[in-house]
Each structure stands twice: as structure tokens, then as C-alpha cells.
Design a protein around this motif. Structure first.
Motif, PDB file in Angstrom:
ATOM      1  N   ASN A 134       0.555   9.149 -17.669  1.00  0.00           N
ATOM      2  CA  ASN A 134      -0.352   8.617 -16.652  1.00  0.00           C
ATOM      3  C   ASN A 134       0.363   8.400 -15.320  1.00  0.00           C
ATOM      4  N   GLY A 135      -0.353   8.613 -14.218  1.00  0.00           N
ATOM      5  CA  GLY A 135       0.159   8.237 -12.913  1.00  0.00           C
ATOM      6  C   GLY A 135       0.028   6.730 -12.735  1.00  0.00           C
ATOM      7  N   THR A 136       1.076   6.060 -12.237  1.00  0.00           N
ATOM      8  CA  THR A 136       1.079   4.600 -12.201  1.00  0.00           C
ATOM      9  C   THR A 136       1.536   4.082 -10.844  1.00  0.00           C
ATOM     10  N   TRP A 137       0.781   3.092 -10.316  1.00  0.00           N
ATOM     11  CA  TRP A 137       1.088   2.424  -9.059  1.00  0.00           C
ATOM     12  C   TRP A 137       1.070   0.915  -9.278  1.00  0.00           C
ATOM     13  N   LEU A 138       1.767   0.182  -8.414  1.00  0.00           N
ATOM     14  CA  LEU A 138       1.761  -1.275  -8.433  1.00  0.00           C
ATOM     15  C   LEU A 138       1.046  -1.780  -7.192  1.00  0.00           C
ATOM     16  N   ALA A 139       0.156  -2.727  -7.361  1.00  0.00           N
ATOM     17  CA  ALA A 139      -0.608  -3.293  -6.258  1.00  0.00           C
ATOM     18  C   ALA A 139      -0.160  -4.728  -6.022  1.00  0.00           C
ATOM     19  N   GLY A 140       0.194  -5.016  -4.772  1.00  0.00           N
ATOM     20  CA  GLY A 140       0.650  -6.345  -4.407  1.00  0.00           C
ATOM     21  C   GLY A 140       2.157  -6.415  -4.306  1.00  0.00           C
TER      22      GLY A 140
ATOM     23  N   PRO B   5       4.798  -9.707  -4.381  1.00  0.00           N
ATOM     24  CA  PRO B   5       5.147  -9.092  -5.665  1.00  0.00           C
ATOM     25  C   PRO B   5       3.924  -8.534  -6.382  1.00  0.00           C
ATOM     26  N   PRO B   6       4.147  -7.639  -7.375  1.00  0.00           N
ATOM     27  CA  PRO B   6       3.020  -6.969  -8.015  1.00  0.00           C
ATOM     28  C   PRO B   6       2.054  -7.941  -8.696  1.00  0.00           C
ATOM     29  N   ARG B   7       0.767  -7.650  -8.527  1.00  0.00           N
ATOM     30  CA  ARG B   7      -0.276  -8.423  -9.212  1.00  0.00           C
ATOM     31  C   ARG B   7      -1.037  -7.570 -10.218  1.00  0.00           C
ATOM     32  N   TYR B   8      -1.147  -6.267  -9.915  1.00  0.00           N
ATOM     33  CA  TYR B   8      -1.904  -5.369 -10.782  1.00  0.00           C
ATOM     34  C   TYR B   8      -1.160  -4.057 -10.968  1.00  0.00           C
ATOM     35  N   VAL B   9      -1.452  -3.416 -12.093  1.00  0.00           N
ATOM     36  CA  VAL B   9      -1.007  -2.048 -12.354  1.00  0.00           C
ATOM     37  C   VAL B   9      -2.221  -1.146 -12.225  1.00  0.00           C
ATOM     38  N   VAL B  10      -2.109  -0.130 -11.391  1.00  0.00           N
ATOM     39  CA  VAL B  10      -3.205   0.815 -11.165  1.00  0.00           C
ATOM     40  C   VAL B  10      -2.778   2.153 -11.752  1.00  0.00           C
ATOM     41  N   GLN B  11      -3.634   2.741 -12.578  1.00  0.00           N
ATOM     42  CA  GLN B  11      -3.270   3.995 -13.235  1.00  0.00           C
ATOM     43  C   GLN B  11      -4.353   5.049 -13.087  1.00  0.00           C
ATOM     44  N   ARG B  12      -3.908   6.271 -12.801  1.00  0.00           N
ATOM     45  CA  ARG B  12      -4.761   7.448 -12.926  1.00  0.00           C
ATOM     46  C   ARG B  12      -4.539   7.976 -14.328  1.00  0.00           C
ATOM     47  N   VAL B  13      -5.559   7.896 -15.144  1.00  0.00           N
ATOM     48  CA  VAL B  13      -5.425   8.140 -16.578  1.00  0.00           C
ATOM     49  C   VAL B  13      -5.432   9.638 -16.867  1.00  0.00           C
ATOM     50  N   SER B  14      -4.497  10.062 -17.674  1.00  0.00           N
ATOM     51  CA  SER B  14      -4.434  11.470 -18.048  1.00  0.00           C
ATOM     52  C   SER B  14      -5.724  11.896 -18.748  1.00  0.00           C
ATOM     53  N   PRO B  15      -6.177  13.122 -18.505  1.00  0.00           N
ATOM     54  CA  PRO B  15      -7.400  13.597 -19.170  1.00  0.00           C
ATOM     55  C   PRO B  15      -7.255  13.749 -20.678  1.00  0.00           C
ATOM     56  N   ILE B  16      -6.036  13.606 -21.210  1.00  0.00           N
ATOM     57  CA  ILE B  16      -5.901  13.654 -22.672  1.00  0.00           C
ATOM     58  C   ILE B  16      -6.509  12.418 -23.315  1.00  0.00           C
ATOM     59  N   PHE B  17      -6.758  11.360 -22.522  1.00  0.00           N
ATOM     60  CA  PHE B  17      -7.372  10.141 -23.030  1.00  0.00           C
ATOM     61  C   PHE B  17      -8.816  10.068 -22.531  1.00  0.00           C
ATOM     62  N   ALA B  18      -9.759  10.006 -23.449  1.00  0.00           N
ATOM     63  CA  ALA B  18     -11.169   9.876 -23.081  1.00  0.00           C
ATOM     64  C   ALA B  18     -11.415   8.499 -22.478  1.00  0.00           C
ATOM     65  N   PRO B  19     -12.409   8.361 -21.590  1.00  0.00           N
ATOM     66  CA  PRO B  19     -12.705   7.042 -20.999  1.00  0.00           C
ATOM     67  C   PRO B  19     -12.974   5.966 -22.039  1.00  0.00           C
ATOM     68  N   GLU B  20     -13.440   6.363 -23.227  1.00  0.00           N
ATOM     69  CA  GLU B  20     -13.729   5.386 -24.280  1.00  0.00           C
ATOM     70  C   GLU B  20     -12.485   4.641 -24.762  1.00  0.00           C
ATOM     71  N   VAL B  21     -11.302   5.147 -24.419  1.00  0.00           N
ATOM     72  CA  VAL B  21     -10.078   4.454 -24.811  1.00  0.00           C
ATOM     73  C   VAL B  21     -10.051   3.041 -24.242  1.00  0.00           C
ATOM     74  N   HIS B  22     -10.751   2.824 -23.126  1.00  0.00           N
ATOM     75  CA  HIS B  22     -10.747   1.502 -22.513  1.00  0.00           C
ATOM     76  C   HIS B  22     -11.542   0.485 -23.323  1.00  0.00           C
ATOM     77  N   ASP B  23     -12.529   0.941 -24.072  1.00  0.00           N
ATOM     78  CA  ASP B  23     -13.236   0.037 -24.991  1.00  0.00           C
ATOM     79  C   ASP B  23     -12.281  -0.453 -26.077  1.00  0.00           C
ATOM     80  N   ASP B  24     -11.405   0.442 -26.542  1.00  0.00           N
ATOM     81  CA  ASP B  24     -10.421   0.064 -27.558  1.00  0.00           C
ATOM     82  C   ASP B  24      -9.394  -0.906 -26.990  1.00  0.00           C
ATOM     83  N   ILE B  25      -8.913  -0.627 -25.785  1.00  0.00           N
ATOM     84  CA  ILE B  25      -7.945  -1.514 -25.148  1.00  0.00           C
ATOM     85  C   ILE B  25      -8.533  -2.905 -24.960  1.00  0.00           C
TER      86      ILE B  25
END
Length: 327
Positions: free
Chosen positions: A24-30, A32-52
Motif C-alpha cells: 500500500n502507498g502510505t502517507w502521514l498527516a499532521g 507530529p503525525p495524527r493519522y495514517v493515510v493509505q492508498r490501498v492496493s487493488p489486491i485488497f477489496a474494499p470489503e476488507v475495511h469491514d473486517d478491520i
């Protein structure tokens, strides 16, 4: 571009994460950092977020630290950009990331953290929406490698990996349980004092057997030089500490101990097969252009390193069995 759907990101500086993983592509926001922002690889379906969301909510309810997804303005767990890529935002958990286990002390803390996670999800009731079929079907990975490998240096390395798996002595029949799915040391977060805080990179959450889970952990933790080297060895001192840390929190059953003897060797061979296959297909793993001329060259190097690690674990099988038995 990051979708403009997370109000808390407004006005925060965003920079690329130095500890970015291979997928995954990963960025830090803030700062000091407050959030992790990720561009999710297409190998992971959006439904993975329900599991997380299901697993992290369960962990939080059990009092364990864990990153949580930040919902978008419409309540969604992720969002797409104009090009269709999926993005997500999670809490940033302060602490340290290690890319190799430099001491038995860290190994013991890693083992204890993994055991805390496993104990916490023992009573989780969740049906995973995103399922990576065949993710740790080792025999299938070998079959795919055999079919992909053509000639040259890659074919010779593929044959060595296939021969090693043909003579592997382990078992493949343990029951499944809730697992993290990718316990390499860089997916564990530690405090500055070296204590385990939480697990990161949760796209691989799944039902799988404990030998797969810990075999993957140990092939990462017990390799003192990391994945980008061919001079690898399975470090028994680190292994002993990791086993002790885990066992103090969640003791092994007899069946688990038996299967775990050959677990690290198996997963090292499996990863060697995956790296080697990508040397032919040239499309999956990230690579370091500052060290290697091509992805192919990097994958061949990593495949050779994992094969070397598997051979080291096999040579020390008796000691591994003794340590798992509490010797």
C-alpha cells in the motif's frame, strides 16, 4: 489525490511515510503525525475495511491498543478518488517500527504482543468479507511457481525451492482461528522502552492456522539480516525468546507444538516461491530501485534469501523442537 472526504485532515500537512511497506502507498498527516493515510492496493477489496473495523472494535473493547479507521463524512470506512483508487485513514499510533529483531529482548516482547492479540480474539465472532483464497496454500504457491518459471537463473532457483518443499517434513492440518495474517516484525508497534503496543497493517486479518501465523512471524523475527540479504540464518536465541514471550501469555497445546516445529521453514519456502514467481511475472512486490536495476533482480535476491533461511531452520529442527517443548 487523497479524496476530500475526511474533515479532520483539513489543514494538516501530509508527507510520504518512510516506513512504507511493499503493497500500500502510505502517507502521514499532521506534524507530529495524527493519522495514517493509505492508498490501498487493488489486491485488497474494499470489503476488507469491514473486517478491520470488526476486529479493531473487538480489540478496543478488550482494552488493547489498536489503530482505528476514521470514517469519512458520509460514514464510510474508505473512499475512492477520481481514478477509482481506494483510500483510507487510520489513527496514527506513536511508537517505533523495527525492520529486524536485533535482540532477544525485542523478540520476547514481540511474542508476548502476538499472544495478547490471539488471546483477545479467541472469542471474536466475525465472518470475514474479504477472503484471500489460497493466501497460504503452500502447495498451490509451489505449483504456480513451477508453471511460471521458464529458464535461466530464475528456473534454477525455482527448482531448488521446489525440491526443498518436496522434502519438507511438516503437517498442514491444524484447525483455523482468527489471525493477523502477516506478523513480520515491521507490522508490530513498540514503545521507546521496547514494549509491544499493537499490531499494524490489518489487511490480512483472516481465519488461518496458528502454525501459518507464527511460522510467518518467526521467519521474519529470527532472520537477523532481514529479507534483503542472501546471507540469512535462523537465529535460535531470538526464537527461544519469542517462544518464551508468547507461551507466558498463551501456552501452546500439544498439537500446536508439533506443527510449529516446521512452521518457519514452510513459510520461508512459501515466500521464496512467491518472490521467485514474481521474478517471472514482474507485477506484484514493490522493489528498491536504489539497490537493484529491476524488480526481477530484487525478487530473485529475496527468493534466494528466503530459501537460505528455510535451509537454516531445517538444519536446526531438533533445537527448534526442544525449545517449543519447553527445553
Amino acid at each position: 489525490m487523497i479524496p476530500d472526504v475526511w474533515a479532520p485532515l483539513s489543514g494538516l500537512s501530509v508527507r510520504r511515510c518512510e516506513d512504507e511497506g511493499l503493497i500500500n502507498g502510505t502517507w502521514l498527516a499532521g506534524d507530529p503525525p495524527r493519522y495514517v493515510v493509505q492508498r490501498v492496493s487493488p489486491i485488497f477489496a474494499p470489503e476488507v475495511h469491514d473486517d478491520i473495523e470488526a476486529v479493531t472494535a473487538h480489540l478496543a473493547a478488550r482494552g488493547l491498543a489498536t489503530p482505528r479507521l476514521l470514517r469519512a463524512g458520509d460514514g464510510a470506512l474508505c473512499a475512492r478518488d477520481a481514478e477509482g483508487a481506494v483510500w483510507r485513514v487510520m489513527d496514527f499510533v506513536p511508537g517505533r517500527t523495527h525492520h529486524r529483531v536485533g535482540s532477544p529482548v525485542l523478540a520476547r516482547a514481540a511474542g508476548e504482543l502476538a499472544a495478547r492479540f490471539h488471546r483477545a480474539v479467541d472469542d471474536l465472532e466475525h465472518v470475514y468479507r474479504h477472503v484471500r483464497a489460497g493466501a497460504h496454500d503452500t502447495a498451490l504457491h509451489m505449483e504456480r511457481l513451477d508453471g511460471a518459471a521458464t529458464g535461466g537463473e530464475g528456473r534454477r532457483l525455482a527448482d531448488a525451492i521446489l525440491d526443498a518443499f518436496r522434502t519438507w517434513r511438516g503437517r498442514l492440518d491444524l484447525p483455523v482461528r482468527h489471525c493477523h495474517g502477516d506478523l513480520k516484525i515491521s507490522n508490530l508497534r513498540f514503545s521507546e522502552a521496547g514494549e509491544g503496543i499493537c499490531l499494524l497493517d490489518l489487511d490480512t486479518l483472516a481465519l488461518q492456522s496458528i502454525d501459518v501465523e507464527l511460522g510467518d512471524a518467526w521467519r521474519s523475527w529470527c532472520n537477523p539480516v532481514g529479507e534483503d540479504s542472501t546471507e540469512t540464518r535462523f537465529d535460535l536465541e531470538v526464537f527461544a525468546a519469542a517462544v518464551a514471550g508468547y507461551r507466558e501469555t498463551r501456552p501452546f497445546g500439544a498439537e500446536e507444538r508439533e506443527a510449529l516445529v516446521d512452521a518457519a521453514e514452510r513459510i520461508a519456502l512459501e515466500l521464496a516461491a512467491r518472490f521467485c514467481r514474481d521474478a517471472f511475472e514482474d507485477r506484484y512486490f514493490g522493489w528498491d530501485p536504489s539497490r537493484f536495476p529491476t524488480r526481477v533482480a530484487h525478487n530473485l535476491y529475496r527468493a534466494a534469501g528466503q530459501l537460505s533461511l528455510a535451509r537454516s531452520a531445517r538444519r536446526q529442527r531438533g533445537e527448534i523442537a526442544r525449545l517449543l517443548a519447553g527445553g
